[in-house]
Design an enzyme around this catalytic site. Structure first.
Site, mmCIF file in Angstrom:
data_model
loop_
_atom_site.group_PDB
_atom_site.id
_atom_site.type_symbol
_atom_site.label_atom_id
_atom_site.label_comp_id
_atom_site.label_asym_id
_atom_site.label_seq_id
_atom_site.Cartn_x
_atom_site.Cartn_y
_atom_site.Cartn_z
ATOM 1 N N THR A 104 -1.394 8.579 -29.408
ATOM 2 C CA THR A 104 -1.977 7.951 -28.198
ATOM 3 C C THR A 104 -3.181 8.728 -27.731
ATOM 4 O OG1 THR A 104 0.173 7.170 -27.424
ATOM 5 C CG2 THR A 104 -1.523 7.452 -25.747
ATOM 6 N N GLU B 28 -4.458 15.183 -36.057
ATOM 7 C CA GLU B 28 -3.322 15.966 -36.560
ATOM 8 C C GLU B 28 -3.546 16.392 -38.017
ATOM 9 O OE1 GLU B 28 -0.184 13.278 -35.613
ATOM 10 O OE2 GLU B 28 0.095 14.105 -33.609
ATOM 11 N N ASN C 76 4.115 14.633 -38.366
ATOM 12 C CA ASN C 76 4.707 13.360 -37.906
ATOM 13 C C ASN C 76 6.094 13.098 -38.453
ATOM 14 O OD1 ASN C 76 2.819 11.907 -36.027
ATOM 15 N ND2 ASN C 76 1.466 12.696 -37.615
ATOM 16 N N THR D 151 11.690 10.664 -32.651
ATOM 17 C CA THR D 151 12.230 10.137 -31.403
ATOM 18 C C THR D 151 13.510 10.877 -31.038
ATOM 19 O OG1 THR D 151 11.315 7.990 -31.931
ATOM 20 C CG2 THR D 151 13.099 8.028 -30.318
#
Lengths: 217, 220
Positions: B1, B88, B215, B220
């Site tokens: 984001t 990243e 990643n 989550t």
């Protein structure tokens, strides 16, 4: 700004280095200050207990002393996060705003009606403390997708966050750190130029390092 | 984001400010890419206090509006490039400049298509001056152009002209990429697709093993 606040603000800005800002050439001069460089703006950043680990600041607030003309540009992803839906609705009915609250840690995306309710509660809490109307407060969130924001921790931090508000560069730097997630640097810049013979300033802060292919309108 | 908050003390009406902000976003944040994933949360909020006492800007056609637009573009481009620079796992910023298009929108589309190509990003990380992948990324942008007019340069090393690959010093080109990676600098890719007036830029970063590692762990 009282002494312990100054310490807190300075602490915030030490967590990650500043990004090199590659500004295009033009009739402007880079100045310190980020979002607080322009007249009428204050900012703050602090650790509010939202991040999964570590104590890097995770809550930022930017305020304007007057009704600021407000514009917003948002993701065209149809799975839009609750704060995006909220801000779009607010800016549909209001041309001005007075504050932007930004949290890191949880994105409040794919969180359904309860996530939207969380945004309303946070905006109302900020509005109450700043004696504003809720629709004068805009919200941005970033962090783990699918998780609701740690609302209790956020609401509990608001009084301290508001006390930290400062029109100094340190306030802008603390806010720029607080909005980061996997960023390795914080992103903040301000410039001064002349418009119609009068000096004006434009400043900003941003975050982002992954899930980056903006398609906003 | 990506999130952004931009502030100014210029005095500007709401409808003009909203159009200016959208234009500036299209020349900055909408022209960056790290991984091709458009977030659920991408937002830029821009606030104008008007406290500077500057001339009220109520039309996009005024000189003052042009001055403010240029400054707003610059601030947003500075912030947008710093996001791509900090992608990243990135070791360098990739700046793609496209000229010769029929209009600004076409040039911007070709530029971002190349900047978003995983194969171009991986080639930059492998320090491989892979003109074919750059040409391919330009070709699938959805902007029609004659491949016989395609010109590609890496920094100031010409790799392709008139659609023909050129002999070039591979070591020098690879060293150019290596140098940018070692200093977290900028790799410049210059592309021309014709003789039009349209020009545009996009920014991205190289694709390293760390992107996957970061990643795979940020769960989550």
């Amino acid at each position: 700004v009282s002494n312990n606040n100054t310490t807190t603000i300075l602490e915030a800005a030490k967590y990650i280095p500043a990004a090199p800002i590659l500004l295009p050439e033009g009739p402007w001069e880079q100045i310190p200050g980020g979002v607080t460089a322009a007249k009428g703006f204050k900012a703050a950043g602090m650790y509010g207990g939202l991040r999964a680990k570590g104590e890097k600041p995770d809550l930022a607030l930017v305020t304007c002393d007057v009704d600021a003309v407000a514009a917003g540009v948002f993701t065209l992803n149809v799975v839009a996060a609750a704060p995006v839906l909220y801000c779009r609705n607010v800016l549909d009915i209001s041309k001005t705003a007075r504050a932007v609250l930004v949290n890191a840690g949880q994105a409040n995306a794919a969180t359904g009606d309860l996530g939207y309710q969380d945004v309303i509660e946070c905006a109302s809490a900020v509005a109450k403390l700043l004696q504003l109307r809720p629709e004068e407060v805009l919200i941005e969130s970033t962090g783990v997708i699918g998780q609701r924001i740690k609302k209790d921790a956020l609401l509990k931090s608001l009084p301290s966050l508001i006390k930290l508000l400062s029109s100094t560069t340190e306030g802008a730097d603390a806010a720029a750190v607080a909005i980061t997630t996997t960023d390795l640097v914080c992103k903040s810049v301000a410039v001064e130029t002349e418009v119609g013979g009068t000096k004006i300033r434009v400043g900003g802060m941003a975050k982002g390092s992954g899930m980056i292919h903006p398609n906003m309108a | 984001t990506m999130l952004g908050v931009v502030t100014t003390d210029a005095l500007v009406t709401s409808d003009v400010w909203r159009k200016m902000v959208k234009t500036a976003v299209n020349r900055s944040f909408n022209q960056i890419t790290v991984d091709g994933d458009s977030s659920t949360n991408d937002t830029v909020i821009a606030l104008a206090s008007g406290i500077s006492g500057s001339t009220a800007i109520s039309s996009l056609d005024s000189f003052e509006a042009t001055q403010l637009q240029a400054c707003l573009d610059a601030v947003m481009q500075g912030l947008a490039k710093s996001i791509a620079w900090d992608g990243e796992g990135a070791t360098c910023l990739i700046e793609v400049s496209v000229t010769g298009a029929n209009n600004e929108a076409d040039a911007a589309k070709v530029a971002r298509s190349v900047a978003a190509s995983s194969l171009v990003k991986a080639a930059v990380y492998g320090r491989d001056p892979n003109w074919g992948r750059i040409a391919c990324g330009a070709g699938y942008a959805g902007v029609p152009f004659s491949q016989n007019e395609l010109r590609i340069a890496l920094g100031d090393i010409l790799l392709m002209d008139g659609g023909q690959p050129l002999p070039f010093d591979r070591n020098a080109a690879s060293d150019y990429l290596k140098g940018a990676g070692e200093t977290h600098g900028t790799v410049e890719i210059h592309i021309s697709i014709g003789n039009g007036q349209g020009r545009g830029q996009a920014w991205g970063c190289d694709l390293s093993y760390d992107y996957v590692k970061i990643n795979a762990e940020y769960t989550t």
